[in-house]
Structures are given as C-alpha cells and as structure tokens.
Design a protein around this motif. Sequence first.
Motif, mmCIF file in Angstrom:
data_model
loop_
_atom_site.group_PDB
_atom_site.id
_atom_site.type_symbol
_atom_site.label_atom_id
_atom_site.label_comp_id
_atom_site.label_asym_id
_atom_site.label_seq_id
_atom_site.Cartn_x
_atom_site.Cartn_y
_atom_site.Cartn_z
ATOM 1 N N THR A 143 -70.062 -48.982 57.892
ATOM 2 C CA THR A 143 -69.962 -47.965 58.942
ATOM 3 C C THR A 143 -71.273 -47.222 59.124
ATOM 4 O OG1 THR A 143 -67.588 -47.665 58.563
ATOM 5 C CG2 THR A 143 -68.744 -45.876 59.692
ATOM 6 N N TYR A 144 -71.912 -46.847 58.014
ATOM 7 C CA TYR A 144 -73.189 -46.131 58.137
ATOM 8 C C TYR A 144 -74.233 -47.002 58.811
ATOM 9 C CZ TYR A 144 -77.386 -43.502 57.334
ATOM 10 O OH TYR A 144 -78.560 -42.820 57.551
ATOM 11 N N LEU A 145 -74.327 -48.272 58.416
ATOM 12 C CA LEU A 145 -75.313 -49.156 59.025
ATOM 13 C C LEU A 145 -75.042 -49.356 60.513
ATOM 14 C CD1 LEU A 145 -76.139 -49.631 56.067
ATOM 15 C CD2 LEU A 145 -76.447 -52.045 56.645
ATOM 16 N N TYR A 146 -73.761 -49.464 60.867
ATOM 17 C CA TYR A 146 -73.442 -49.653 62.282
ATOM 18 C C TYR A 146 -73.850 -48.436 63.104
ATOM 19 C CZ TYR A 146 -70.928 -50.099 66.652
ATOM 20 O OH TYR A 146 -70.628 -50.144 67.990
ATOM 21 N N GLU A 147 -73.450 -47.264 62.658
ATOM 22 C CA GLU A 147 -73.695 -46.063 63.456
ATOM 23 C C GLU A 147 -75.164 -45.683 63.522
ATOM 24 O OE1 GLU A 147 -71.190 -42.888 62.144
ATOM 25 O OE2 GLU A 147 -69.340 -43.911 62.769
ATOM 26 N N ASN A 148 -75.934 -46.001 62.498
ATOM 27 C CA ASN A 148 -77.313 -45.539 62.429
ATOM 28 C C ASN A 148 -78.363 -46.615 62.693
ATOM 29 O OD1 ASN A 148 -77.339 -42.538 61.254
ATOM 30 N ND2 ASN A 148 -75.643 -43.664 60.327
#
Length: 222
Positions: A143-148
């Motif tokens: 999730t962090y990699l996707y959003e950022n």
Amino acid sequence: MVEINGKKIIEKGYGFSNIAQSSKNTSSTLFDIGSLTKQFTAAAILKLEMQGKLSTDDYLTTYFDKVPSDKAMITIHDLLRHQSGLQSVVGGDYDPISQSKFIDTVMNSKLRFKPGTQFYYSNIGYSLLAMIIEKVSGQSYETYLYENLWKPAGMEMTGYSRPVFDKTKFAVGYGRDNQVWGKPTDKPWDKTAPYWHLIGNGGLLSTIEDLYKWHKALLEDT
C-alpha cells in the motif's frame, strides 16, 4: 521496450509466455520481476526519509526489539547498500514463515563480517527494510509503495495482489532446459503477499509497460 532520445520506438514482446500453449509475450505480459523489487523498497525508504519519518543513519535498534549486540550497529544505510554483514537468505523464497519467526531467525543468524566493512548481497536485509517501511508508515508494504511511488508514476499493473491482474497474462517461468517453474501466483503465499522470505527483496509482479513508466518518472523527477 526501446527508447532513443526520449522517444519510445519499440514496444513489443519476444518469446513465449507459455511454451506449451504457444502463447507469445507482449508488452503487457505480467512477470515476476525478481530482485528488481529491491529498487522500489530502496525508493520507499528514501521517500520516508524525504517525508521526515526516518533517517538512513537510524540503527536496527530503532525499529526492532531484542537486537543482539553484533547487529546493534547496523544502519538502514548498511541494509540499503548490502553492507550489513547479514546472510543472503535464511530460508527458501516460498517457505511459510511468520514475521516474528523471520525476525528471530535473522537476529540469531551469524554475521559474515562487521557491519559497514564489506559488501555481501543480502535478501533478508531488504525484507527488514520492508518491515521498517510498514512500521514507520503504518501501512502495508504494498500500500505504501502504491500510494507514494506507483500511483504517482501511473503504474497500475505493479504489486503483489493490489492490482486486478488478468491471470491469463501471467508468464510461465522456466529454468534450464525449459524446465517449468510455473507462474508466481501458483506459489505458496501468505494471503495477499509472499511470506517474509521474499517481501521487499523480490517477487513483485509487473509489466514492461509499467517499468517504462517508472523509468520516465525517475528521469522527470515525478
């Protein structure tokens, strides 16, 4: 994918995504990108540093309990550049293991050298980085990699399980003499992602099209 002077001139696939079915690769074929995963883990760590949420000078003791004395001086920077002294692996890519068991196994493993003094390629170091990403961000690694990273770059076909992958587009992996390795989605996973032997250091799924978008995002600082 071939680009010359900033212009994309070739976008196609070569070879077969499934030899038995004579299915050919295309630019949208889904592959397990292996250790190319590590660049996204590293970029996420640096993004968190840019956001003021960590420093690459931080020690493992900032994020993990009961770190033994021989590993207490390992920094995030050491993990990033493979100078932690940690072993390469502590198990097979798809061996089931819990996060707590993985951490215990790593912390009890023998260092190859004093941290920061030599280079040795370590997959488990990047799994620890993925755990740090989750601890600091309060989100799952994916999730962090996707959003950022991926969403800003327009990469909608990269991840472990977040995208709605078209399963017919997965390439079959092969070893020597065309020995069938299979599809990554046929391997044992822990619900929505691989087990911790692989998270952060390998196993992400992507396409040439998405990796080209990443290439462009890096060049354009977007």
